[in-house]
Design an enzyme around this catalytic site. Sequence first.
Site, PDB file in Angstrom:
ATOM      1  N   CYS A   1      -5.530   5.543  -3.012  1.00  0.00           N
ATOM      2  CA  CYS A   1      -4.860   4.106  -2.971  1.00  0.00           C
ATOM      3  C   CYS A   1      -3.583   4.404  -3.727  1.00  0.00           C
ATOM      4  O   CYS A   1      -3.473   4.929  -4.853  1.00  0.00           O
ATOM      5  CB  CYS A   1      -5.758   3.181  -3.737  1.00  0.00           C
TER       6      CYS A   1
ATOM      7  N   CYS B   1       0.902  -1.075   0.034  1.00  0.00           N
ATOM      8  CA  CYS B   1      -0.056  -0.044  -0.122  1.00  0.00           C
ATOM      9  C   CYS B   1       0.982   1.307  -0.059  1.00  0.00           C
ATOM     10  O   CYS B   1       1.623   1.316   0.873  1.00  0.00           O
ATOM     11  CB  CYS B   1      -0.981  -0.072   1.262  1.00  0.00           C
TER      12      CYS B   1
END
Length: 297
Positions: A236, A95
């Site tokens: 994201c 991430c």
Amino acid sequence: MTQPPAPRVLLGHGTENDFVVLPDPDGTGWPEQRLDAALVRRLCERRSGPGGDGVLRVVRSRHVPDAAAALGADLDRCEWFMDHRNADGSHAEMCGNGIRLFLHVLLAEGLVDRAACEKGVLVGTRGGPRRVGAVPGGGYWVDMGPARPFGRGEARIAGRTFAGLAVSMGNPHLACLTDVDLDALDLTGVPAVDPQLFPEGVNLELVTLLRAGGEGADAHVRLRVVERGVGETRSCGTGACAAAFAALEARGAGSGTVVVDVPGGRLSVRVGDGTTVLTGPAVLTATGVLTAEWLAG
């Protein structure tokens, strides 16, 4: 009898992609058998728990059972491991927003020094080692590794079908360039995708090209993203990289810098030299403890 200290918890975000952060340097507070999927889901609940898009455990790599398999020969080079869980309790590979926050926490907790951070620190993830560093004057950069296209596919969501480029950033993405009004889409559902192309699910990016460049960039895009195991999020990092790569690919460019606007803010992605580099902010919003009452619930 002396009671053990209440477990500490931090809250923070990177462009509003938010996380519950569990400081656990020596791996004694949140071992795998304690931090199970059910507890992760409770931690991520926004009404009955601290709330977040996921959980980040800040732990040394040697205390993570599957770190050796994820890092291979780089295990000894990665003192720290980002033990990242999705909101549904599943393990996550990587991430970009989370790892910037991870480094911010290492700094705030006094576990690394600023000089080392500006040079870059190698952090272990389930997607492999990633180098992340502090930007002088604020913000963080992370070398996300190469964007690897692996085909083309379609996703059906909000009553529409979107075609896009499948891109691996250590986790799977389908980046769909479109001219639809992104604000008008209801993205509360789960995208329907080809299970043969995406056997473990996919993160879906819906991307619109805003203009040819701006701010010294080669392209400027806006995106909304639906993350597997989470749903729509405000941002994201790996999705921003996949979207930037797809935008450049659509223009016939193999490299360049792309400004990426997400609902939670602005990121910058540089594609070139065999890798992608993501730059953006990270913020801690709160620190506290989990009460015995909540833990017993």
